[in-house]
Design an enzyme around this catalytic site. Structure first.
Site, PDB file in Angstrom:
ATOM      1  NE  ARG A  75       6.235  18.206 -11.042  1.00  0.00           N
ATOM      2  CZ  ARG A  75       7.862  17.602 -11.211  1.00  0.00           C
ATOM      3  NH1 ARG A  75       8.732  18.488 -11.314  1.00  0.00           N
ATOM      4  NH2 ARG A  75       8.102  16.927 -10.329  1.00  0.00           N
ATOM      5  CE  LYS A 186      10.391   2.438   3.386  1.00  0.00           C
ATOM      6  NZ  LYS A 186      10.450   1.138   1.386  1.00  0.00           N
ATOM      7  CG  HIS A 216       3.712  -0.171   5.305  1.00  0.00           C
ATOM      8  ND1 HIS A 216       4.226   0.453   4.249  1.00  0.00           N
ATOM      9  CD2 HIS A 216       2.242  -0.857   4.894  1.00  0.00           C
ATOM     10  CE1 HIS A 216       4.308  -0.695   3.666  1.00  0.00           C
ATOM     11  NE2 HIS A 216       3.839  -1.217   3.570  1.00  0.00           N
ATOM     12  CE  LYS A 220       2.504  -5.047   6.380  1.00  0.00           C
ATOM     13  NZ  LYS A 220       1.039  -4.615   5.333  1.00  0.00           N
ATOM     14  CD  GLU A 254       6.885  -6.987  -1.229  1.00  0.00           C
ATOM     15  OE1 GLU A 254       6.490  -6.261  -1.607  1.00  0.00           O
ATOM     16  OE2 GLU A 254       8.507  -6.287  -0.937  1.00  0.00           O
ATOM     17  CG  ASP A 273      11.952  -1.371  -0.680  1.00  0.00           C
ATOM     18  OD1 ASP A 273      11.793  -0.175  -0.335  1.00  0.00           O
ATOM     19  OD2 ASP A 273      11.523  -2.603  -0.811  1.00  0.00           O
ATOM     20  CG  HIS A 278       9.056  -2.402   6.525  1.00  0.00           C
ATOM     21  ND1 HIS A 278       7.795  -0.870   6.457  1.00  0.00           N
ATOM     22  CD2 HIS A 278       8.793  -2.253   4.698  1.00  0.00           C
ATOM     23  CE1 HIS A 278       7.601   0.054   5.530  1.00  0.00           C
ATOM     24  NE2 HIS A 278       7.986  -0.794   4.600  1.00  0.00           N
ATOM     25  CE  LYS A 378      10.782  -5.073  -4.342  1.00  0.00           C
ATOM     26  NZ  LYS A 378       9.171  -5.283  -2.582  1.00  0.00           N
TER      27      LYS A 378
HETATM   28  C1  BG6 Z   1       7.195  -0.581   0.917  1.00  0.00           C
HETATM   29  C2  BG6 Z   1       8.765  -1.202   0.561  1.00  0.00           C
HETATM   30  O1  BG6 Z   1       7.569  -0.200   1.615  1.00  0.00           O
HETATM   31  O2  BG6 Z   1       6.581  -1.981   1.601  1.00  0.00           O
HETATM   32  C3  BG6 Z   1       8.016  -2.132  -1.495  1.00  0.00           C
HETATM   33  O3  BG6 Z   1       9.411   0.610  -0.465  1.00  0.00           O
HETATM   34  C4  BG6 Z   1       7.695  -3.473  -0.655  1.00  0.00           C
HETATM   35  O4  BG6 Z   1       9.195  -2.600  -1.917  1.00  0.00           O
HETATM   36  C5  BG6 Z   1       6.191  -2.441   0.512  1.00  0.00           C
HETATM   37  O5  BG6 Z   1       6.668  -3.779  -1.484  1.00  0.00           O
HETATM   38  C6  BG6 Z   1       5.677  -4.102   1.064  1.00  0.00           C
HETATM   39  O6  BG6 Z   1       4.440  -3.871   2.099  1.00  0.00           O
HETATM   40  P1  BG6 Z   1       3.272  -4.683   1.864  1.00  0.00           P
HETATM   41  O7  BG6 Z   1       2.717  -3.835   3.193  1.00  0.00           O
HETATM   42  O8  BG6 Z   1       2.519  -4.843   1.024  1.00  0.00           O
HETATM   43  O9  BG6 Z   1       3.503  -5.635   2.659  1.00  0.00           O
END
Ligand code: BG6
Length: 532
Positions: A75, A186, A216, A220, A254, A273, A278, A378
């Protein structure tokens, strides 16, 4: 030189600058077709941090055709040049470009970037987009191939899909000559019902073969290596089952907090999340049967079978199988950090979980009674993603009278990040006259063996998508099955409110309840080792 550093295969084969089309060992090398990639949400965080830097690398490593072009859509009113400048700044920041690389940007990658301003809900935006795409076909040779990338908040997904459908952009103009694909980020819904709604709106316009649902983690390098490890080696598969494996732990830790994403995270929480996507994807790769071929549907069929075989957690037994926690203030990444409830855009009495630990069983012949422990959180002590396969103890303690009372079972660890590799620990005799035994570790480190850092997940996945290889993308059945598994847990937690929510200090390894959860089964979490 850069090519050698990032894609060692090229250097080892003496192939000079010849491009490789996929980093996957199984896939053939070819250059993707010319195409125009349209990124919706072009000024968003994901575009700037992940998508554009990945494309920049791919272009720099000559893995994309010269005709490849990118159209940002959003936008914000930008001219093409303003958009190019903005992307140059992002790439320079996230990839730490040298001054020379930064200066070369406009003549190199920058020339491939275009911008189309528009409101996603208005038909006119798609008409203008079509005109631009046709112009690129004529002037840049993009050959009618289109890759739409939805990097917007999920509420726009159905709107954009409908807009593309109405503007006749969803189908290739000449199906035998060109293609149209769509990549969806996602979250694919927030529960089973909304995931199905989303899928209905996507597949009312696109066919399943056109849809690439990106997770993603599947891009990896070590995650792909897990498949090679299991199915390109003869020694592991015979022992990859309940007879030899005691249990499996998957940790995705994380050290970051929720950063600027408080409002998203409040609605999501750790289970949605990280676990629903994942972590369950990792589990399915660890546990799946060997596919007949390394092809999209063969691999995805086997992964779906695993998810289907996971024993559902009944609503009234959630506490036996799941722990949830939330971080308090503490120390992380070298300094004091606030608790979750004090983060921006987070409610002061939030019950959103920032940590989850779960136990699942897979009710099939291979895995009956083998617990799979999953945890993610986290603001934990370190950033570390690992899969730990703990083998059974030896059946008879031959060295009972020796100075060592206990012999640790063998442990195989797949290190996904930050330091990609694998390690296997086993018992060895300490040198000397006394029979003393201690565990030692055999290490494979990606960076040492290949003298390279692996490509990022987005590079791998974007390239695969342009090549039409959906192996590492999610199919709808897997998405639905994962929601089916987490839905009862989410429902229970919602009903319980803050009852049962455990707390942990930022910078720790999660709530004490998570340790007690494993201790109740006579087990302990394997401490993630980021320096294996
Ligand atoms: C994302 C989540 O899908 O993956 C995030 O929404 C998270 O909250 C991230 O931080 C982690 O990805 P990576 O590749 O840094 O482990």
């Amino acid at each position: 030189m850069l090519v050698l550093a990032r894609y060692p295969e090229i250097g080892m084969n003496g192939m000079g600058t010849q491009p490789i089309a996929s980093t996957g060992t199984f896939r053939e090398r070819r250059l993707p077709d010319p195409c125009a990639m349209v990124i919706f949400g072009a000024s968003g965080d994901l575009t700037e941090r992940k998508v554009i830097p990945a494309l920049y690398y791919l272009v720099r490593e000559r893995l994309l055709s010269d005709e490849y072009s990118v159209v940002g859509c959003g936008r914000t009113p930008f001219t093409h040049d303003q958009f190019r400048d903005k992307m140059r700044e992002s790439v320079a920041e996230f990839l730490h470009l040298s001054a020379e690389e930064r200066n070369q940007f406009p003549q190199g990658f920058g020339k491939r970037l275009f911008y189309q301003q528009g409101d996603f809900g208005e038909a006119a935006a798609y008409d203008k987009l079509r005109e631009l795409l046709e112009q690129l076909d004529r002037e840049r040779g993009t050959a009618g191939n289109r890759l739409f990338y939805l990097a917007t908040p999920p509420s726009f997904f159905p709107v954009i899909v409908t807009g593309l459908g109405n503007a006749r952009l969803a189908r290739p103009q000449a199906p035998d000559q060109n293609w149209t694909r769509i990549v969806i980020e996602k979250p694919f819904g927030r529960d089973l019902a909304s995931a199905r709604d989303l899928n209905r709106s996507v597949t009312s316009v696109f066919s399943e073969e056109q849809v690439y649902r990106i997770d993603h983690y599947l891009g990896k390098e070590t995650v792909q290596n897990l498949l090679v490890f299991r199915f390109a080696n003869g020694v592991f598969e015979p022992i990859w089952n309940r007879r030899y494996i005691d249990h499996v732990q998957i940790t995705v830790a994380e050290d970051l907090g929720v950063e600027e994403r408080g409002s998203y995270y409040e609605e999501a929480g750790c289970l949605r999340d990280m676990i629903q996507n994942h972590v369950l994807q990792l589990l399915s790769l660890v546990a799946m049967e060997p596919p007949a071929a390394f092809r999209a549907d063969a691999v995805r069929d086997e992964k779906a079978k695993v998810l289907r075989a996971i024993r559902p957690v009944p609503f009234d037994r959630v506490a036996d199988s799941a722990i949830r926690g939330q971080y308090r203030a503490g120390h992380a990444r070298g300094g004091p950090v606030p608790g979750y409830r004090s983060e921006p855009k987070v409610a002061a009495n939030s019950t959103t979980e920032t940590f989850t630990a779960l136990k699942f069983f897979i009710d099939d012949w291979r895995w009956a009674d083998v617990p799979f422990y999953l945890r993610s959180g986290k603001r934990l002590a370190k950033r570390a993603s690992e899969i730990a396969i703990q083998f059974r103890r030896v059946p008879h303690l031959l060295f009972r009278d020796c100075a060592t009372q206990r012999i640790d079972p063998n442990l195989l660890i797949v290190h996904i990040q930050p330091d990609e590799g694998m390690s296997l620990s086993f018992s060895a005799k300490l040198p000397g006259p006394v029979m003393k035994i201690r565990p030692v570790t055999m290490n494979f480190r990606y960076s040492e063996v290949f003298n390279a850092s692996p490509p990022t997940a987005y590079e791998t996945l974007l390239l695969d998508c342009m090549l039409g290889d959906a192996t590492l993308f999610n199919r709808q059945d897997a998405v639905d099955l994962s929601w089916q598994l987490v839905d009862p847990i989410l429902a229970r937690w919602k009903e319980d409110g803050d009852r049962g929510l455990a707390f942990y200090d930022a910078g720790s390894w999660g709530p004490a309840e998570a340790d007690a959860f494993l201790a109740a089964d006579g087990r302990v979490w394997v401490p993630p080792d980021t320096t294996h």
